[in-house]
Write a protein that holds these residues in place. Structure first.
Motif, PDB file in Angstrom:
ATOM      1  N   THR A   1      -2.857   1.001  -5.051  1.00 20.27           N
ATOM      2  CA  THR A   1      -2.883   1.362  -3.633  1.00 20.27           C
ATOM      3  C   THR A   1      -4.312   1.703  -3.239  1.00 20.27           C
ATOM      4  O   THR A   1      -4.976   2.491  -3.923  1.00 20.27           O
TER       5      THR A   1
ATOM      6  N   THR B   1       2.171  -7.776   0.024  1.00 16.90           N
ATOM      7  CA  THR B   1       1.613  -8.634  -1.023  1.00 16.90           C
ATOM      8  C   THR B   1       0.381  -8.004  -1.650  1.00 16.90           C
ATOM      9  O   THR B   1      -0.187  -7.047  -1.109  1.00 16.90           O
ATOM     10  N   GLN B   2      -0.018  -8.553  -2.782  1.00 18.74           N
ATOM     11  CA  GLN B   2      -1.297  -8.189  -3.372  1.00 18.74           C
ATOM     12  C   GLN B   2      -2.365  -8.764  -2.455  1.00 18.74           C
ATOM     13  O   GLN B   2      -2.241  -9.912  -2.034  1.00 18.74           O
TER      14      GLN B   2
ATOM     15  N   THR C   1      -0.814   1.779   3.943  1.00 20.14           N
ATOM     16  CA  THR C   1      -0.084   1.958   2.676  1.00 20.14           C
ATOM     17  C   THR C   1      -0.405   3.247   1.919  1.00 20.14           C
ATOM     18  O   THR C   1       0.421   3.702   1.130  1.00 20.14           O
TER      19      THR C   1
ATOM     20  N   LEU D   1      -2.333  -3.420  -2.884  1.00 16.95           N
ATOM     21  CA  LEU D   1      -1.221  -3.887  -2.052  1.00 16.95           C
ATOM     22  C   LEU D   1      -1.632  -3.872  -0.584  1.00 16.95           C
ATOM     23  O   LEU D   1      -2.407  -3.014  -0.161  1.00 16.95           O
TER      24      LEU D   1
END
Ligand code: COA
Length: 331
Positions: free
Chosen positions: A156, A200-201, A163, A217
């Motif tokens: 993260t 998604t990555q 996020t 992410l």
């Protein structure tokens, strides 16, 4: 042509035991707001999160998984030797191979149980429970250990407004075994790869590493919010229908802990009656992806909101997009 013997297993499967591991480090909103130009109030109002747990360096995916699994084995009264298969749902085990399930199985002392990881993001745990149930009923395993584990703090971006306040760490586990009565209802599951870019990555490993970063992410929060709040209610109702259970017969609702507003929206859309107890573990655990449902159920049991024999509905959804829902009898 040789006449093969058909595999045959138990009549039914059920959850026999439940375990959890909550990392020791508590991270309140106040610790993360500066990096994302946010406030405690904004985070509480938009997500219901007041604090979350981030694992210390010692609390690895392996350590958290083994602790949760030992708890689940003890709760089930099942010895590690009886486990024939270990399924680990995770997206944050940072080694491509081997699967972490093999070293977890070894550390637990299983007799060379089959062991593999599954990648279905926040829906991974419910995928694992569905597979465990079918493996037991199909005769491929007697007892299966299903673990949901994440160290999302590793992937993260602490400066990402969308996020940084949501994702967190932890592990939960269940032992699934044979049963005379149905204990795990039919799974309703699926995917929507057309919307794979919503969570998604951010980039592939080589690009991130070249910049000296992890592949973090990224999430388009708004469309995910709308999808989860509306489409997933239908999936939950379908899982109830396929299990032959009405909302009035339900005792507990344990949805993926993505956002408190999604939990509330799902309960409203499904018209859950007042008596149904609703998991709200997200408030102080954040979104722990594959670990969130077993963690939430463990808390409900510990705090007396769920008891053994209750009927509970799981609904999980996440990156992929993936989803899975099933009705279970609480172990
Ligand atoms: N702190 C403060 N303000 C923020 C912010 C933050 N961390 N992130 C965004 N904002 C601001 C935006 O700039 C925008 O401001 P504006 O109205 O002045 O333009 C406003 O807040 C609204 O932004 P938006 O992105 O529409 O917020 P939202 O209401 O959709 O809430 C989430 C954001 C992430 C909480 C919400 O979309 C969500 O929960 N999505 C689902 C997440 C989830 O469940 N993911 C896991 C699935 S497994």
């Amino acid at each position: 042509m040789a006449g093969l013997l058909a595999p045959s297993g138990a009549a039914h499967a059920r959850l026999l035991g439940l375990g959890a591991y909550r990392p020791s480090r508590v991270v309140p909103n106040s610790e993360i707001v500066d990096a994302i130009d946010s406030s405690d109030e904004w985070i509480r109002t938009r997500s219901g999160i007041t604090e979350r747990r981030w694992a210390t360096p010692e609390e690895t995916v392996q350590v958290m998984s083994v602790a949760a699994a030992r708890d689940a084995l003890a709760d089930a009264g099942v010895d590690a030797h009886q486990i024939d298969c270990v399924i680990v749902a995770t997206v944050s085990h940072l080694s491509q191979t081997p699967a972490i399930a093999t070293t977890i199985a070894h550390e637990l002392g299983t007799e060379q149980a089959a062991a593999f990881d599954i990648s279905a993001a926040c829906a991974g745990f419910c995928h694992g429970v569905a597979m465990a149930s079918d493996l037991i009923r199909g005769g491929s395993a007697g007892h299966v250990l299903v673990i949901g584990v994440e160290r999302l703090s590793d992937i993260t971006d602490r400066a990402d407004r969308g996020t940084a306040f949501i994702f967190a760490d932890g592990a939960g586990a269940v032992v699934v075994g044979p049963s005379d009565e149905p204990g795990i209802g039919p799974v309703v599951w699926g995917s929507d790869g057309e919307r794979a870019d919503l969570i998604t990555q951010r980039e592939m490993w080589p690009e991130a590493l070249a910049r000296g970063e992890m592949p973090h992410l990224t999430m388009q929060g708004n469309p995910v919010f709308r999808w989860a709040s509306f489409a997933m209610a239908k999936i939950g109702l379908e899982a109830l229908d396929r299990a032959g259970v009405t909302v009035d017969e339900l005792d507990c609702f344990v949805p993926h802990q993505a956002n408190m507003r999604i939990v509330d929206a799902l309960a409203r859309s499904m018209k859950l009656p007042e008596h149904v107890r609703i998991a709200r573990d997200i408030a102080d655990m954040g979104n722990t992806s594959a670990a969130s449902i077993p963690l939430a159920l463990e808390r409900m049991k510990r705090e007396g909101e769920a008891k053994s024999g209750d009927t509970a509905l799981f609904i999980a959804f996440g990156a992929g997009l993936t989803y899975a829902a099933q009705v279970v009898i609480v172990p």
